[in-house]
Each structure stands twice: as structure tokens, then as C-alpha cells.
Design a protein around this motif. Sequence first.
Motif, PDB file in Angstrom:
ATOM      1  N   ASN A   1      74.262  -7.163  30.735  1.00  0.00           N
ATOM      2  CA  ASN A   1      72.878  -7.539  30.467  1.00  0.00           C
ATOM      3  C   ASN A   1      72.328  -6.759  29.289  1.00  0.00           C
ATOM      4  O   ASN A   1      72.806  -5.672  28.960  1.00  0.00           O
ATOM      5  CB  ASN A   1      72.016  -7.320  31.717  1.00  0.00           C
ATOM      6  CG  ASN A   1      71.895  -5.853  32.078  1.00  0.00           C
ATOM      7  OD1 ASN A   1      71.080  -5.122  31.518  1.00  0.00           O
ATOM      8  ND2 ASN A   1      72.708  -5.401  33.039  1.00  0.00           N
ATOM      9  N   GLU A   2      71.306  -7.321  28.658  1.00  0.00           N
ATOM     10  CA  GLU A   2      70.650  -6.692  27.521  1.00  0.00           C
ATOM     11  C   GLU A   2      69.188  -7.097  27.510  1.00  0.00           C
ATOM     12  O   GLU A   2      68.861  -8.277  27.690  1.00  0.00           O
ATOM     13  CB  GLU A   2      71.317  -7.108  26.216  1.00  0.00           C
ATOM     14  CG  GLU A   2      70.674  -6.499  24.980  1.00  0.00           C
ATOM     15  CD  GLU A   2      71.349  -6.951  23.698  1.00  0.00           C
ATOM     16  OE1 GLU A   2      70.672  -7.001  22.655  1.00  0.00           O
ATOM     17  OE2 GLU A   2      72.558  -7.268  23.750  1.00  0.00           O
ATOM     18  N   LEU A   3      68.312  -6.132  27.345  1.00  0.00           N
ATOM     19  CA  LEU A   3      66.888  -6.405  27.268  1.00  0.00           C
ATOM     20  C   LEU A   3      66.563  -6.920  25.866  1.00  0.00           C
ATOM     21  O   LEU A   3      66.834  -6.239  24.870  1.00  0.00           O
ATOM     22  CB  LEU A   3      66.092  -5.135  27.562  1.00  0.00           C
ATOM     23  CG  LEU A   3      64.572  -5.268  27.572  1.00  0.00           C
ATOM     24  CD1 LEU A   3      64.114  -6.212  28.672  1.00  0.00           C
ATOM     25  CD2 LEU A   3      63.915  -3.904  27.744  1.00  0.00           C
ATOM     26  N   ILE A   4      65.979  -8.096  25.776  1.00  0.00           N
ATOM     27  CA  ILE A   4      65.732  -8.709  24.465  1.00  0.00           C
ATOM     28  C   ILE A   4      64.267  -8.695  24.058  1.00  0.00           C
ATOM     29  O   ILE A   4      63.957  -8.894  22.880  1.00  0.00           O
ATOM     30  CB  ILE A   4      66.277 -10.154  24.417  1.00  0.00           C
ATOM     31  CG1 ILE A   4      65.598 -11.023  25.485  1.00  0.00           C
ATOM     32  CG2 ILE A   4      67.785 -10.170  24.603  1.00  0.00           C
ATOM     33  CD1 ILE A   4      65.987 -12.486  25.413  1.00  0.00           C
ATOM     34  N   ALA A   5      63.343  -8.476  24.984  1.00  0.00           N
ATOM     35  CA  ALA A   5      61.928  -8.468  24.619  1.00  0.00           C
ATOM     36  C   ALA A   5      61.103  -7.766  25.684  1.00  0.00           C
ATOM     37  O   ALA A   5      61.490  -7.710  26.855  1.00  0.00           O
ATOM     38  CB  ALA A   5      61.414  -9.896  24.424  1.00  0.00           C
ATOM     39  N   LEU A   6      59.942  -7.225  25.259  1.00  0.00           N
ATOM     40  CA  LEU A   6      58.964  -6.608  26.150  1.00  0.00           C
ATOM     41  C   LEU A   6      57.588  -7.160  25.796  1.00  0.00           C
ATOM     42  O   LEU A   6      57.348  -7.585  24.659  1.00  0.00           O
ATOM     43  CB  LEU A   6      58.977  -5.084  25.993  1.00  0.00           C
ATOM     44  CG  LEU A   6      60.145  -4.336  26.622  1.00  0.00           C
ATOM     45  CD1 LEU A   6      60.168  -2.896  26.142  1.00  0.00           C
ATOM     46  CD2 LEU A   6      60.066  -4.388  28.146  1.00  0.00           C
ATOM     47  N   PRO A   7      56.652  -7.147  26.744  1.00  0.00           N
ATOM     48  CA  PRO A   7      55.312  -7.676  26.467  1.00  0.00           C
ATOM     49  C   PRO A   7      54.608  -6.906  25.351  1.00  0.00           C
ATOM     50  O   PRO A   7      54.830  -5.701  25.165  1.00  0.00           O
ATOM     51  CB  PRO A   7      54.580  -7.494  27.796  1.00  0.00           C
ATOM     52  CG  PRO A   7      55.657  -7.394  28.825  1.00  0.00           C
ATOM     53  CD  PRO A   7      56.808  -6.733  28.140  1.00  0.00           C
ATOM     54  N   GLY A   8      53.761  -7.600  24.620  1.00  0.00           N
ATOM     55  CA  GLY A   8      52.934  -6.953  23.608  1.00  0.00           C
ATOM     56  C   GLY A   8      53.677  -6.417  22.412  1.00  0.00           C
ATOM     57  O   GLY A   8      53.152  -5.557  21.684  1.00  0.00           O
ATOM     58  N   GLY A   9      54.914  -6.862  22.205  1.00  0.00           N
ATOM     59  CA  GLY A   9      55.675  -6.393  21.060  1.00  0.00           C
ATOM     60  C   GLY A   9      56.214  -4.987  21.194  1.00  0.00           C
ATOM     61  O   GLY A   9      56.656  -4.372  20.207  1.00  0.00           O
TER      62      GLY A   9
END
Length: 257
Positions: free
Chosen positions: A4-12
Motif C-alpha cells: 500500500n501507498e498513501l497518495i493523498a491527504l485532505p487539504g493538500g
Amino acid sequence: YNKNELIALPGGLTNVEFNNTKLQIGKSIDAFWILKNNGVYETDAEVPVNPATSRPMTYKGVALKAGDPRWFDLNGDFTINDDDKTLEGNYMPRMSGGFGSSLTFKSFTLDFQFFYALKRNILNQYASSRLDFINTEVNNTINSVKEITFWEEKQDLSGYPIYNPWSAVVPYRTEQSIFLENGSYLKLRTLSLGYDLSNGGTKTAFKNCTLYLTGTNLFTVSPFKGDDPELVNYNGIYNGYGLINPRSLILGVRMSF
């Protein structure tokens, strides 16, 4: 197989930190956020000194001394803090599965099933708590009541570095690399040996009469230092309080008219 890989978070945002967890874009979501160890300071003179201030390296403002851990100062600011933590390992196994078979020879049958989990890590909070008895046993929680588990020998603690347990930097804190362990394992879930009495020349009053012996959780192969690599929390932390998977042997007879 899991990756798995985190590709985005809220608010940039590029990363989020909470408690002892960090989520960072481009990294896996199940990594441990820890300090990296590099031994122990034997004397006060071994502690690096900041040339700009002529003061020794600190951990969040507390000066390091003899008996304290040598944590890597990754950003070179002569202060050990969360900026020096790295994302290491993964608590979800990269590979998991099972295999088994049913073998027959004349009137005998042998059935077995294995389960495995590979390339996973465990953060050993149990070892941390036992070594950090100075701070653990003064808390007003059920975990500080030593009499509950003091008689249990869940693991040998002699392999860990010897720090000064009275130090104000809390040298045996959980979030460091000495407590990050290999949690891979191979387990024999079930093993059953049967003998068909009706096919073995034995006269019975039944169409089928099988005598069998079945064992469950007979053995585990793992480099993990604790008692069972399966007994971890959802976030990969082992605290030593999980209910042990019982080992059992069942002798029985299966009959049909």
C-alpha cells in the motif's frame, strides 16, 4: 500479497502526525514512526556537543548523559525529537496465506493445514513496559499492577541494551528501533491422523468407523521474541495481554450406520 501507498491527504497536506503515528504521502500507511538506535552513551564525554551553544545533545530539551540511548540525530540540530523519527517496517504482512493437504495410505489418513504471514513487523510494547518499570509501575492504570503478570515469562529481556532506567529521557520508550521486531511466522493450524477401522479388516457394526487424533496450534516458527506473533493489536503493537491460542489434542471416533 499486500502493498500500500498513501497518495493523498485532505487539504493538500503532505503528512499528518498524531500520538506516535505518522501518515506521509508516498509511504505505506502501516509503517512505524520510530527513533533509530545506535548503542548507548558509556560516559558523559561521548555525548555530542553543539558547537554553536557548547551544550550537549538533548532529547526534547533534556540533556543526554551516560546510560542514555544513542539515538540518531538525523537532521543534525543536536536535539533528538520527532523530527528525527523515521517510518520503518510494516505491521500488515506483505504476504500471507496457507497450504495443506490430505494424504491417504491404506486405512490411514493424514490431514494438515499451515498458515503463514511474511514480511511483517511488530513493535514490542511488552518488552518496553517491562524494561521501563520505573515509569510503568507508578501509573494509576491496570497495566501498572505488576502482580497480574509478574509470574509469566513471555520472553527473555536480556538481549536488549542496558540503559539507565532512571533517566529523564525515558530511554526504554516504545517508539524506537530496538523494539521493532520481525513478526513473520509459520503455524501448524491443524494436524489430524485417522484410521478407518471398517477398511482395516476390523469387524464393526457400522458402515464407517474411523478413529482419529487431531491437534491444533501444535507449533509456531517465528523469530519474534514474544510468546505469539499473532497476538498483536490492530496497529501492530504487542502488549503481552492477548489471549493465547490454546494448543489442544482431541481423540475421537467418527461412526455412521
